[in-house]
Each structure stands twice: as structure tokens, then as C-alpha cells.
Write an enzyme that holds these catalytic residues in place. Structure first.
Site, PDB file in Angstrom:
ATOM      1  N   ASP A 148      14.979  17.348 -25.678  1.00  0.00           N
ATOM      2  CA  ASP A 148      14.676  18.285 -26.761  1.00  0.00           C
ATOM      3  C   ASP A 148      13.220  18.753 -26.699  1.00  0.00           C
ATOM      4  O   ASP A 148      12.490  18.453 -25.746  1.00  0.00           O
ATOM      5  CB  ASP A 148      15.003  17.653 -28.124  1.00  0.00           C
ATOM      6  N   GLU A 151      10.818  16.177 -25.942  1.00  0.00           N
ATOM      7  CA  GLU A 151      11.056  15.495 -24.669  1.00  0.00           C
ATOM      8  C   GLU A 151      11.746  14.152 -24.869  1.00  0.00           C
ATOM      9  O   GLU A 151      11.423  13.145 -24.240  1.00  0.00           O
ATOM     10  CB  GLU A 151       9.750  15.357 -23.880  1.00  0.00           C
ATOM     11  N   GLU A 299      -3.191  17.721 -32.270  1.00  0.00           N
ATOM     12  CA  GLU A 299      -1.735  17.818 -32.233  1.00  0.00           C
ATOM     13  C   GLU A 299      -1.148  17.270 -33.525  1.00  0.00           C
ATOM     14  O   GLU A 299      -0.313  17.904 -34.168  1.00  0.00           O
ATOM     15  CB  GLU A 299      -1.197  17.037 -31.045  1.00  0.00           C
TER      16      GLU A 299
END
Length: 338
Positions: A148, A151, A299
Site C-alpha cells: 500500500d 509500503e 514527516e
């Protein structure tokens, strides 16, 4: 600090001479260009009026596809398995990466077609031909389980992956002058990938994932005011939203399961597009507080961790959380310019 201007500067400074965008310049594992991440970055730069930057990335992606035309044809013609999926991650020069890291994903190619179709004036006949070939590849593989967007979970059919493919196939129809199967994919999503009146993570996982918001924003595949999207967004927020930041999914343990800047920004974009400004402004303020003194957006932010005991092991394995992450800056730009 004007974080919008700084975000544009950071992205431009980290676009290679080849046109590719590095995922993060300061994180050992992210020294590549992902088709998915790069396409979202190019989309944001286009919105910000940086057409040249966007065009350079699109040209890089088209050149990669042409370089691996034979692999594209072979995957389209034969039986597709994870072993012959095209990789979604390339070196900055545009070559296959020589490592053992999971790389079999199809969503990046859909996202790339979606962004390339936004710049039809850039495409010549050979570009249109490779886009058509890529579309045929996606039409061949969309039902095949793969890793996905995060990962993970290679044995599932993932809703956000299908949304990315459908967005790309829908957008590229005008470029390749033929109908694609994007409506079939959307029909499959609506019939097979819903639970309790909302979208679900995958064909075997009934929970939500924050990437499901992309159905409404930025892809615009489903009306943000529809009952399906409203219930999806409500569930995402009730289960994954904490003080301005959004988790990926409930069982996330990557760096302890922190709050992701890019997912928060796309949720804010969705809310803004539907006139729900209170929470979108809360998210905007949260993101801006998370920029460091250099204006770098990470992130994820290690707060309200879902699995606190897993934070230290990831830091020990890969170092501190990636910062700056270009996709985070792109999503922030996208949100502000909505």
C-alpha cells in the site's frame, strides 16, 4: 517566517538537475524519488505558480517510463505478480534502485498520470503513447494485491491505491483519447471497499486509513459533501485526529505512530473545500507550529503516540524522523492554496 514561501524554497532546493524530487535530503532511507510523492509535490508546485518545476518533474517521469518501456510492456502482457510490478521508487537520475527494500506498488503510476494530465501542453505524441502504455499497465494490475501507500500489507487490495489509479486513469483519458476502466474501479470501491456506510482501508481491513480522504481531496473522485465521504471523514477524525494532527491508521507503529503533517494538510484541504473552516484552521496552525527554525516540516510529529514503545527502536534503526519531507511541504502548499 512565511512558511508558504519557505516551503517552495525547500522544494526547489531539493529538486535535482534531472527534475526528480528527493523524498527527504536528511534521512538515510529517503534518498530516492517516489512517483507518488513526487507527483503530489509537482501538483503543489503547479498550484503555487512554479510551472517550470512541475514540468521538469513530469519530464523526468516520462523519461523514466520510456527508459523502462520494455518492462512496462512485459508486465502488461503477462501474468502480473509482485515480482514483475514496476517499482515506484527510483534513483534521482531515474534508474531502478539497487536495494532490497519493498518497491512493488502501483499507486505512484496512477498519481503520476493524474499530475501529467494537468499539463497537456507539455506532452508530444511519444509522451501520449507512453502515458497510454502506463494506463494499460494500471488497467492490468489494479486488482492485483500489492504494497500500500505505506509500503505494507502486500496481500491486500488497498482502497487508497485504487483511488490513485482511478484518479490517474480518469485524468489521462483526454490525453490518450480513449476510455479507461476508472469507472469500473470506482464501482468496485463502492461495492467492495466500504463498511458501515464509509470507505474502508482494504478488502480485508474494515478500519479507516487517513489516505481515504484523497477520494475527496485532492483527487476529487467523490463529492466531499456526499454521505459516504462525510461518514469516512467523521470516522477518520474521531479515531485518528489528535489536537490538530492526524495518524495514518489505528495500528500504526512506525516511529510509534505519530501525527503526519501531510495527512493533516489534506484533511484540512478537504474541510476547507466543504466550508468547514474551524478545524481546517486548527490544523493549519498545528502544522505551522511544527516547522523548525529552518522552516523544515517533518514527516510526522512524535506526539500522542499510538505505540510509544516503538518510537526509540525506529530512531535507533534509521535515525530521527525525516525532516524536511518534501511531501509534507507540498501538502501544506496545497492546503493553503485551496
Amino acid at each position: 517566517m512565511n512558511l508558504l514561501e519557505r516551503s517552495i524554497e525547500i522544494i526547489e532546493a531539493n529538486q535535482s538537475k534531472h527534475g526528480s524530487y528527493i523524498a527527504s535530503p536528511n534521512f538515510s532511507q529517503y534518498g530516492y524519488c517516489w512517483f507518488r510523492d513526487g507527483s503530489f509535490v509537482a501538483h503543489a508546485m503547479e498550484k503555487a505558480g512554479r510551472e517550470e518545476s512541475s514540468a521538469r518533474f513530469i519530464r523526468w517521469g516520462l523519461n523514466v517510463l520510456k527508459r523502462y518501456r520494455d518492462s512496462l510492456q512485459k508486465a502488461t502482457a503477462g501474468n502480473v505478480t509482485l515480482d514483475n510490478f514496476l517499482p515506484t521508487r527510483y534513483t534521482m537520475e531515474g534508474f531502478y534502485s539497487e536495494d532490497n527494500w519493498t518497491n512493488a506498488q502501483s499507486d505512484g503510476y496512477g498519481t503520476f498520470l493524474w499530475v501529467a494530465a494537468q499539463r497537456p501542453e507539455l506532452l508530444d505524441q511519444s509522451d501520449c503513447e507512453i502515458c497510454d502504455m502506463t494506463a494499460k499497465y494500471l488497467e492490468r494490475v489494479w486488482k492485483v494485491p500489492c504494497y500500500d501507500v505505506w509500503e505494507e500489507s502486500p496481500n491486500m487490495v488497498h482502497t487508497s491505491t485504487l483511488l490513485s489509479i482511478a484518479a490517474g486513469l480518469k485524468a489521462i483519458e483526454g490525453i490518450i483519447n480513449r476510455k479507461t476502466v476508472w469507472r469500473d474501479i470506482m464501482d468496485f470501491i463502492l461495492k467492495e471497499l466500504t463498511s458501515d456506510g464509509r470507505l474502508k482501508k482494504s478488502n480485508t481491513a474494515d478500519e479507516v486509513d487517513s489516505s481515504l480522504i484523497w477520494a475527496s481531496y485532492p483527487y476529487g473522485l467523490l463529492d466531499g459533501d456526499s454521505l459516504l465521504i462525510k461518514k469516512t471523514a467523521r470516522t477518520v477524525m474521531s479515531e485518528l485526529y489528535f489536537d490538530g494532527g492526524l495518524k495514518r491508521y489505528k495500528k500504526d507503529t512506525y516511529y510509534g505512530g505519530g501525527s503526519w503533517v501531510l495527512l493533516s494538510a489534506y484533511l484540512a484541504g478537504h474541510l476547507k473545500s466543504n466550508g468547514e473552516r474551524d478545524i481546517s484552521e486548527e490544523i493549519e496552525a498545528w502544522i505551522e507550529r511544527k516547522a523548525d527554525l529552518n522552516g523544515f516540516l517533518p514527516e510526522q510529529v512524535p506526539e500522542n503516540l499510538l505505540e510509544e514503545r516503538m518510537y526509540a527502536p525506529w530512531v535507533e534503526k534509521w535515525g530521527e524522523i525525516a525532516s524536511p519531507l518534501l511531501w509534507s511541504h507540498a501538502a501544506y502548499i496545497d492546503m493553503l492554496l485551496q
